[in-house]
Design an enzyme around this catalytic site. Structure first.
Site, mmCIF file in Angstrom:
data_model
loop_
_atom_site.group_PDB
_atom_site.id
_atom_site.type_symbol
_atom_site.label_atom_id
_atom_site.label_comp_id
_atom_site.label_asym_id
_atom_site.label_seq_id
_atom_site.Cartn_x
_atom_site.Cartn_y
_atom_site.Cartn_z
ATOM 1 N N LYS A 22 0.819 -1.212 0.000
ATOM 2 C CA LYS A 22 0.000 0.000 0.000
ATOM 3 C C LYS A 22 0.857 1.269 0.000
ATOM 4 C CE LYS A 22 -2.442 0.818 3.632
ATOM 5 N NZ LYS A 22 -3.410 1.280 4.647
ATOM 6 N N ARG A 97 -11.693 4.158 9.681
ATOM 7 C CA ARG A 97 -11.506 2.769 10.092
ATOM 8 C C ARG A 97 -12.834 2.083 10.384
ATOM 9 N NH1 ARG A 97 -6.316 1.312 10.817
ATOM 10 N NH2 ARG A 97 -4.862 2.880 11.596
ATOM 11 N N ARG A 136 10.272 -15.087 4.183
ATOM 12 C CA ARG A 136 11.387 -14.155 3.994
ATOM 13 C C ARG A 136 12.466 -14.342 5.063
ATOM 14 N NH1 ARG A 136 7.806 -8.666 3.248
ATOM 15 N NH2 ARG A 136 7.562 -8.990 5.493
ATOM 16 N N ARG A 170 12.658 -12.105 10.779
ATOM 17 C CA ARG A 170 11.923 -11.209 11.678
ATOM 18 C C ARG A 170 10.915 -12.028 12.469
ATOM 19 N NH1 ARG A 170 10.167 -5.633 9.310
ATOM 20 N NH2 ARG A 170 8.367 -6.282 10.516
ATOM 21 N N ARG A 181 -2.550 -11.238 11.525
ATOM 22 C CA ARG A 181 -2.614 -9.844 11.045
ATOM 23 C C ARG A 181 -3.638 -9.708 9.923
ATOM 24 N NH1 ARG A 181 3.427 -9.075 11.065
ATOM 25 N NH2 ARG A 181 3.451 -9.377 8.821
#
Ligand SMILES: [Zn+2]
Length: 227
Positions: A22, A97, A136, A170, A181
């Site tokens: 985004k 939101r 990743r 990470r 998420r």
């Protein structure tokens, strides 16, 4: 067109989960169309720093440890939309939101004779997103990026670039965290998607392709919305 013609600034809403690109696409739209991206955090900070009436109200609320109300955010946005750099239009990031906020925003825009030009939803496939993000990792030596599926080192366990044998991941890129998420994003965004769909301004775009292809889709949507 004669010089006296004024165009109504475009108001775009960009919806997309973390990892959908985004930010990259919003910057592309700023550059291409002369738009300004407005995030709620930046708006609040700027209004507090400028000590506007709404900014001072926000400051008092935040210092008391409370959440800034929709009314204050709308007041700050009202001031911001009047500034000359927003003449071509804005991309709203992080606001609205909720559908209550969406209604308040529609109210503000109608005061100015404006309306939402397009609410663009960057659509992703969750399972594919989990694979992409959770796969990743980077070389601990040189920082080169690798991926379990899409970019494995030529020699297993050895960095192609520097030969290092240690790698980092990470902590919040693990599959479970990425999936949760995405679930949180869908739960929060679903009512907004419905809201803008029912108002006839929702545009869905596939965000799983190449960055350039997504950018081209967005340019078409925004170009059309601004014409
Ligand atoms: Zn390396």
């Amino acid at each position: 067109m004669d010089a006296a013609t004024t165009t109504t600034p475009a108001v775009l809403i960009l919806l997309g989960p973390p990892g959908a690109g985004k930010g990259t696409q919003a910057r592309m739209l700023e550059d291409t169309f002369g738009l300004v991206q407005l995030s709620t955090g930046d708006l609040l900070r700027a209004a507090v720093a400028a000590e506007t009436e709404a900014g001072l109200a926000a400051k008092a609320v935040m210092e008391a440890g409370d959440l800034v109300s929709d009314e204050i955010v709308i007041a700050i946005l009202r001031d911001r939309l009047d500034e000359p750099d927003c003449a071509k239009g804005v991309i709203l990031d992080g606001f609205p939101r909720t559908t209550v906020q969406a209604e308040a925003l529609d109210g503000l825009l109608s005061e100015n004779g404006q309306k939402i030009s397009a609410a663009i939803s960057l659509e992703v496939e969750d399972a594919e997103m989990v694979t992409r993000i959770s796969g990743r990792y980077t070389c601990a030596g040189c920082g080169e990026g690798f991926h379990d599926t899409f970019k494995v080192p030529a020699v297993e366990g050895k960095c192609d670039k520097c030969g290092h044998t240690e790698f980092k991941r990470r902590a919040d890129d693990n599959a479970e965290t990425v999936a949760s998420r995405l679930a949180a994003y869908h739960a929060q965004t679903a009512p907004l998607i419905t809201y803008y769909e029912s108002h006839g301004v929702l545009q869905r775009t596939n965000a799983m392709g190449k960055i350039e292809d997504i950018a081209n889709d967005l340019k078409n949507i925004v170009g059309h919305a601004m014409s």
